[in-house]
Scaffold this motif. Structure first.
Motif, PDB file in Angstrom:
ATOM      1  N   GLN A 286      55.146 -50.106   8.011  1.00 37.01           N
ATOM      2  CA  GLN A 286      56.301 -49.734   7.186  1.00 37.01           C
ATOM      3  C   GLN A 286      57.122 -48.639   7.855  1.00 37.01           C
ATOM      4  OE1 GLN A 286      54.684 -48.775   3.302  1.00 37.01           O
ATOM      5  NE2 GLN A 286      54.634 -50.931   2.684  1.00 37.01           N
ATOM      6  N   GLU A 287      56.461 -47.713   8.541  1.00 40.20           N
ATOM      7  CA  GLU A 287      57.184 -46.673   9.272  1.00 40.20           C
ATOM      8  C   GLU A 287      57.909 -47.267  10.479  1.00 40.20           C
ATOM      9  OE1 GLU A 287      54.714 -43.398  10.303  1.00 40.20           O
ATOM     10  OE2 GLU A 287      54.126 -42.952   8.230  1.00 40.20           O
ATOM     11  N   LEU A 288      57.254 -48.174  11.177  1.00 39.81           N
ATOM     12  CA  LEU A 288      57.870 -48.817  12.342  1.00 39.81           C
ATOM     13  C   LEU A 288      59.139 -49.563  11.936  1.00 39.81           C
ATOM     14  CD1 LEU A 288      54.646 -50.277  13.991  1.00 39.81           C
ATOM     15  CD2 LEU A 288      55.934 -48.292  14.784  1.00 39.81           C
ATOM     16  N   ALA A 289      59.083 -50.201  10.780  1.00 38.01           N
ATOM     17  CA  ALA A 289      60.219 -51.004  10.324  1.00 38.01           C
ATOM     18  C   ALA A 289      61.441 -50.153   9.992  1.00 38.01           C
ATOM     19  CB  ALA A 289      59.805 -51.822   9.098  1.00 38.01           C
ATOM     20  N   SER A 300      66.617 -62.137  15.868  1.00 35.93           N
ATOM     21  CA  SER A 300      65.408 -62.900  16.186  1.00 35.93           C
ATOM     22  C   SER A 300      64.315 -62.001  16.756  1.00 35.93           C
ATOM     23  CB  SER A 300      65.727 -64.015  17.188  1.00 35.93           C
ATOM     24  OG  SER A 300      66.255 -63.478  18.387  1.00 35.93           O
ATOM     25  N   VAL A 301      64.725 -60.999  17.545  1.00 34.69           N
ATOM     26  CA  VAL A 301      63.762 -60.051  18.098  1.00 34.69           C
ATOM     27  C   VAL A 301      63.189 -59.180  16.987  1.00 34.69           C
ATOM     28  CG1 VAL A 301      63.482 -58.070  19.656  1.00 34.69           C
ATOM     29  CG2 VAL A 301      64.883 -60.033  20.360  1.00 34.69           C
ATOM     30  N   ARG A 302      64.054 -58.667  16.117  1.00 34.76           N
ATOM     31  CA  ARG A 302      63.591 -57.840  14.992  1.00 34.76           C
ATOM     32  C   ARG A 302      62.598 -58.601  14.126  1.00 34.76           C
ATOM     33  NH1 ARG A 302      69.090 -56.534  14.358  1.00 34.76           N
ATOM     34  NH2 ARG A 302      69.270 -57.790  12.476  1.00 34.76           N
ATOM     35  N   GLU A 303      62.939 -59.838  13.808  1.00 31.73           N
ATOM     36  CA  GLU A 303      62.066 -60.627  12.939  1.00 31.73           C
ATOM     37  C   GLU A 303      60.695 -60.851  13.575  1.00 31.73           C
ATOM     38  OE1 GLU A 303      64.248 -64.155  12.085  1.00 31.73           O
ATOM     39  OE2 GLU A 303      65.454 -63.215  10.486  1.00 31.73           O
ATOM     40  N   GLY A 304      60.702 -61.067  14.886  1.00 36.49           N
ATOM     41  CA  GLY A 304      59.433 -61.248  15.589  1.00 36.49           C
ATOM     42  C   GLY A 304      58.577 -59.996  15.529  1.00 36.49           C
ATOM     43  N   TRP A 305      59.207 -58.849  15.706  1.00 34.60           N
ATOM     44  CA  TRP A 305      58.465 -57.592  15.640  1.00 34.60           C
ATOM     45  C   TRP A 305      57.967 -57.312  14.233  1.00 34.60           C
ATOM     46  CZ3 TRP A 305      62.282 -54.010  18.807  1.00 34.60           C
ATOM     47  CH2 TRP A 305      62.279 -54.428  20.147  1.00 34.60           C
ATOM     48  N   LEU A 306      58.826 -57.526  13.241  1.00 32.96           N
ATOM     49  CA  LEU A 306      58.441 -57.244  11.861  1.00 32.96           C
ATOM     50  C   LEU A 306      57.320 -58.167  11.390  1.00 32.96           C
ATOM     51  CD1 LEU A 306      62.016 -56.669  10.403  1.00 32.96           C
ATOM     52  CD2 LEU A 306      60.255 -54.923  10.738  1.00 32.96           C
ATOM     53  N   GLY A 307      57.247 -59.346  11.982  1.00 33.10           N
ATOM     54  CA  GLY A 307      56.207 -60.288  11.598  1.00 33.10           C
ATOM     55  C   GLY A 307      54.903 -60.120  12.344  1.00 33.10           C
ATOM     56  N   ASP A 348      57.098 -49.206  28.129  1.00 34.28           N
ATOM     57  CA  ASP A 348      56.972 -50.657  27.969  1.00 34.28           C
ATOM     58  C   ASP A 348      58.033 -51.236  27.037  1.00 34.28           C
ATOM     59  OD1 ASP A 348      56.095 -53.224  28.329  1.00 34.28           O
ATOM     60  OD2 ASP A 348      54.039 -52.856  27.681  1.00 34.28           O
ATOM     61  N   ALA A 349      59.282 -50.819  27.232  1.00 33.46           N
ATOM     62  CA  ALA A 349      60.405 -51.375  26.470  1.00 33.46           C
ATOM     63  C   ALA A 349      61.098 -52.466  27.287  1.00 33.46           C
ATOM     64  CB  ALA A 349      61.402 -50.264  26.156  1.00 33.46           C
ATOM     65  N   PRO A 350      61.763 -53.452  26.624  1.00 31.54           N
ATOM     66  CA  PRO A 350      61.672 -53.725  25.191  1.00 31.54           C
ATOM     67  C   PRO A 350      60.424 -54.531  24.869  1.00 31.54           C
ATOM     68  CG  PRO A 350      63.243 -55.215  26.220  1.00 31.54           C
ATOM     69  CD  PRO A 350      62.744 -54.309  27.299  1.00 31.54           C
ATOM     70  N   GLN A 351      59.658 -54.000  23.991  1.00 31.68           N
ATOM     71  CA  GLN A 351      58.459 -54.634  23.487  1.00 31.68           C
ATOM     72  C   GLN A 351      58.395 -54.331  21.998  1.00 31.68           C
ATOM     73  OE1 GLN A 351      55.704 -56.541  24.236  1.00 31.68           O
ATOM     74  NE2 GLN A 351      54.891 -55.965  26.240  1.00 31.68           N
ATOM     75  N   LEU A 352      57.259 -54.558  21.414  1.00 34.33           N
ATOM     76  CA  LEU A 352      57.059 -54.415  19.982  1.00 34.33           C
ATOM     77  C   LEU A 352      57.519 -53.039  19.473  1.00 34.33           C
ATOM     78  CD1 LEU A 352      55.749 -56.151  17.685  1.00 34.33           C
ATOM     79  CD2 LEU A 352      53.652 -54.883  18.140  1.00 34.33           C
ATOM     80  N   PHE A 353      58.633 -53.002  18.736  1.00 32.89           N
ATOM     81  CA  PHE A 353      59.204 -51.779  18.172  1.00 32.89           C
ATOM     82  C   PHE A 353      59.525 -50.736  19.254  1.00 32.89           C
ATOM     83  CE2 PHE A 353      56.757 -53.663  14.696  1.00 32.89           C
ATOM     84  CZ  PHE A 353      57.728 -53.732  13.708  1.00 32.89           C
ATOM     85  N   SER A 354      59.653 -51.167  20.479  1.00 31.54           N
ATOM     86  CA  SER A 354      59.931 -50.273  21.598  1.00 31.54           C
ATOM     87  C   SER A 354      61.289 -50.658  22.171  1.00 31.54           C
ATOM     88  CB  SER A 354      58.822 -50.412  22.658  1.00 31.54           C
ATOM     89  OG  SER A 354      59.008 -49.507  23.709  1.00 31.54           O
TER      90      SER A 354
END
Length: 450
Positions: A286-289, A300-307, A348-354
């Motif tokens: 929830q904080e990451l989001a 599409s990238v945001r949705e992948g990370w949020l999921g 390690d950007a761009p990666q998960l929430f990075s």
């Protein structure tokens, strides 16, 4: 008399040299001068703040850093940027970054590569070691170098060496030669290689004068990777596995053993603490989001990370032990720092929430929580990266001869890392991006993805 004549000749020589230097200085007037600045620099690993300084830039190089009392008589052609008592610090290096392909690829929009590159420099990340090669990426690197695109200076690893791309010792050897001849700067190691394949890769890389870096395949193990000369161990991969401390608290003896190995082989360590904590499930989704920079990446990238956290099978490790594992990683990072190991900054950007550029702030926060002081973190992100690349170029300090890559900040970043957010401007290879320039471009990117 002979001695007198020699003295006269020496004086004439000194005078001629001084005149020549004056003439050269007049001919090579700076294109840009940043005046009234506090310059953050390092002598060895000791940080220094030089007050009331002017930084001169010609082309893509810093040519001089001098006291304001000596900064006079600049020609009208010199662009003056008044720092107004702000702080100049060298641009950061992203030592484990990712660079999208330069053309349409997968589900990414065509503008994606250019946007992600801009996000790096908007946050003062002026050098990126790209750690996974894509088609046409070398062209993108060339475009940036020749001023056809905006972006950080790139050093690129080729396509990955892993269990799916390498099936034999012969293939590992041939792939190294191919990537060398194609012009990649280094080789990227991923999991899945056998020890024999890894050793063949390593030997061919050494013979080809190419670095290899990244993960530590499980069949290889940490000590073998160090013996074979892997240039950096990224994510501290293989470290906790070596002492069986993935799922249980690490001991002082185990930490000492890992530090001893690191120092013995003088390997570079790129920790990526924030990203790895996210990957293993040690962060609150929830904080990451709520990260505001998520608005700067495609939907599409945001949705992948949020999921991600809705699909636990995607986690790299046992998520039930994520907190223990992250605590072990933090203790290991502090132990390596205390032992003066070779640490180099990466996210390690761009990666998960990075998100490129913005990820530096999360990494700095994690490193501070581990007990690393800010001056050391900045050293790892600037000077240490410059030393890694010293055979390629000269950068990482606010010093004559270094690439003109730096941030201008309103507050002293040694007091708080918050000062790094929203720099007043960024100098990238001698090209100035003002805060207004940056905000305008970020608004365009945000609108494109929302």
């Amino acid at each position: 008399m002979k001695k007198f004549n020699l003295l006269i000749m020496a004086a004439i020589s000194i005078f001629a040299t001084a005149c020549q230097q004056v003439i050269q200085h007049e001919v090579k007037s700076p294109d840009v001068a940043v005046i009234n600045a506090n310059v953050i620099t390092f002598i060895g690993k000791d940080v220094r703040v030089l007050s009331e300084r002017a930084v001169y830039i010609l082309g893509d190089r810093i040519t001089d850093v001098r006291p304001m009392t000596a900064a006079r008589n600049l020609p009208e052609s010199t662009r003056i940027i008044d720092a107004a008592d702000g702080y100049v610090i060298a641009g950061f290096a992203e030592m484990h970054g990712h660079v999208p392909p330069a053309t349409d690829f997968g589900n990414f929009p065509r503008r994606y590569a250019d946007d992600m590159l801009y996000l790096y420099i908007a946050n003062g990340v002026t050098t990126v070691r790209g750690m996974l090669g894509y088609p046409h990426q070398l062209q993108l690197k060339s475009d940036i170098a020749h001023g056809k695109r905006q972006g950080p200076t790139l050093y690129l690893a080729g396509p990955s060496f892993n269990g799916n791309t390498i099936e034999s010792v012969e293939q590992a050897t041939q792939r190294v030669i191919e990537q060398r001849d194609q012009g990649w700067d280094l080789l990227k190691i991923h999991p899945g290689l056998s020890l024999a394949e890894y050793q063949a890769l390593a030997k061919t890389a050494r013979d080809s004068d190419m670095d290899f870096a990244g993960h530590v395949p499980s069949d290889v193990g940490l000590e073998n990777a160090l013996k074979e000369g892997q240039r950096t161990i990224d994510h501290m991969d293989g470290y906790l596995e070596y002492v069986d401390a993935l799922n249980q608290p690490i001991t002082k003896q185990e930490l000492a053993k890992l530090v001893e190995l690191t120092k013995k082989y003088d390997v570079g360590v790129v920790p990526t603490q924030a990203l790895w904590s996210t990957l293993i499930g040690a962060e609150d989704p929830q904080e990451l989001a709520q990260y505001p920079e998520l608005a700067l990446v495609p939907e599409s990238v945001r949705e992948g990370w949020l999921g991600y956290y809705k699909q636990p099978s995607m986690g790299y490790f046992n998520q039930d032990q994520a907190k223990v594992q992250q605590q072990n990683r933090q203790q290991l990072l502090k132990a390596l720092h205390d032992a003066d190991a070779n640490i180099i900054f990466g996210t390690d950007a761009p990666q998960l929430f990075s998100v490129p550029g913005y990820s530096i702030h999360h990494e700095i926060r994690k490193m501070e929580q581990a007990g690393i002081p800010l001056d050391a973190i900045y050293y790892y992100a600037t000077v240490a990266a410059g030393e890694y690349f010293n055979e390629w170029d000269t950068f990482g300090l606010i010093k004559a001869g270094h690439r003109a890559d730096f941030m201008l900040l309103s507050e002293n970043p040694l007091d708080s890392a918050q000062a790094l957010k929203e720099p007043l401007g960024v100098m990238i290879r001698g090209q100035w991006l003002s805060r207004g320039d940056i905000d305008k471009k970020l608004a365009e990117i945000r609108a494109a993805y929302n």
